[in-house]
Design an enzyme around this catalytic site. Structure first.
Site, mmCIF file in Angstrom:
data_model
loop_
_atom_site.group_PDB
_atom_site.id
_atom_site.type_symbol
_atom_site.label_atom_id
_atom_site.label_comp_id
_atom_site.label_asym_id
_atom_site.label_seq_id
_atom_site.Cartn_x
_atom_site.Cartn_y
_atom_site.Cartn_z
ATOM 1 N N HIS A 122 0.870 -1.547 -0.029
ATOM 2 C CA HIS A 122 0.027 -0.213 0.189
ATOM 3 C C HIS A 122 0.621 1.156 0.181
ATOM 4 O O HIS A 122 0.761 2.044 -0.918
ATOM 5 C CB HIS A 122 -0.884 -0.083 1.180
ATOM 6 N N GLU A 123 1.699 1.355 0.682
ATOM 7 C CA GLU A 123 2.379 2.764 0.767
ATOM 8 C C GLU A 123 3.964 2.966 -0.339
ATOM 9 O O GLU A 123 4.118 4.334 -0.686
ATOM 10 C CB GLU A 123 3.918 2.489 2.485
ATOM 11 N N HIS A 126 1.481 4.508 -2.683
ATOM 12 C CA HIS A 126 1.408 5.831 -2.573
ATOM 13 C C HIS A 126 3.054 6.671 -3.615
ATOM 14 O O HIS A 126 2.987 7.407 -3.750
ATOM 15 C CB HIS A 126 1.453 6.302 -1.337
ATOM 16 N N GLU A 195 -6.652 6.629 -1.486
ATOM 17 C CA GLU A 195 -6.320 5.712 -0.497
ATOM 18 C C GLU A 195 -7.410 4.454 -0.825
ATOM 19 O O GLU A 195 -5.955 3.132 -1.122
ATOM 20 C CB GLU A 195 -7.003 6.052 1.110
#
Length: 279
Positions: A122-123, A126, A195
């Site tokens: 997930h990071e 980003h 997100e």
């Protein structure tokens, strides 16, 4: 678009002093924006008291980041650790080659390897979607807003004879003006859809949407039990975290709320898993 609005606002503020005022205000705004761009990642790491981690210290974390970066054919970011029990993670970086992922001690304690892999994916999403650049830059800009207002009320011109009254007036000024303005900056730049996108991209990278869903459940519970303190340096960077880091029942948390509801994020991941499992 956001930077254009900031420059336009600075020019409007300086227009009362003529052409020289406009030029001076825009030069100041450009200096602040440049400072935020070049130092946003460093300031975010400093706010969390993060330090570089060695592979000998966290071999599992290094292996996860290295494998996911290789699978996605992306540069491997640096790895930082934050000495806080509040479970969370975030990413920073102006470019994909000088990015960093930071994990707190708390998140490493409550997640298993499968769940941690989901959060790291997930990071990384980003970083490669440029969300980390925008988030860290805007966090730094919002921090400058709060700092400038604190500095303004601490000047002799803004003080009263009664020191207690001055302190209360300054605190009220920061709450009524600084907080909403900083929060508005963050909300203009950070969309909840970021997100959802990072969740979907990270789940696709690992091929395991339920791992991230399980991690989010633990993070929701963990951040509720061990929230970050609502300090100004942390408030303006809460939007960068994998999970909302502050208590949800406070004025500060509602003012700076940027995260998508955890329930909806988990539901989307579960639907994604069902879709992948369907014949």
């Amino acid at each position: 678009m956001l930077l254009a609005v900031l420059l336009g606002g600075a020019a409007l503020a300086g227009s009362g002093f003529g052409r020289a005022g406009i030029l001076f205000a825009m030069a100041g705004a450009l200096a602040v924006i440049g400072y935020a761009y070049w130092n946003g990642d460093r300031l975010a790491l400093q706010a969390m008291r993060a330090r570089p981690a060695s592979e000998q210290e966290v071999p599992q974390l290094y292996r996860i980041v290295r494998e996911l970066s290789a699978d996605a054919r992306w540069p491997m970011p640096s790895i930082y650790l934050s000495p806080t029990d509040a479970p969370n993670a975030f990413a920073v970086g102006r470019t994909r080659r000088n990015a960093a992922v930071c994990c707190t001690d708390g998140i490493l304690q409550i997640l298993d390897e499968r769940e941690l892999r989901g959060v790291i994916a997930h990071e990384l999403s980003h970083i490669y979607n440029r969300d980390a650049l925008i988030s860290s830059t805007i966090g730094a800009l919002a921090g400058v807003v709060l700092f400038a207002l604190n500095l303004a009320w601490q000047t002799p011109a803004g003080r009263s004879d009664d020191e207690g009254g001055s302190t209360m007036l300054g605190s009220l000024l920061v709450i009524l003006l600084g907080g909403p303005l900083a929060a508005a900056l963050i909300r203009l730049a950070v969309s909840r859809s970021c997100e959802y996108r990072a969740d979907a991209m990270g789940a696709s990278l690992t091929g395991d949407p339920l791992a991230l869903a399980s991690a989010l459940r633990k993070l929701e519970k963990g951040t509720r039990l061990l929230p970050l303190p609502p300090e100004p340096r942390l408030r303006v960077r809460g939007h960068m975290m994998a999970a909302a880091p502050f208590r949800s029942d406070t004025l500060v948390s509602r003012l700076f709320a940027t995260h998508a509801p955890m329930r909806k994020r988990i539901e989307r991941l579960e639907r994604m898993a069902d879709h992948h499992a369907a014949p």
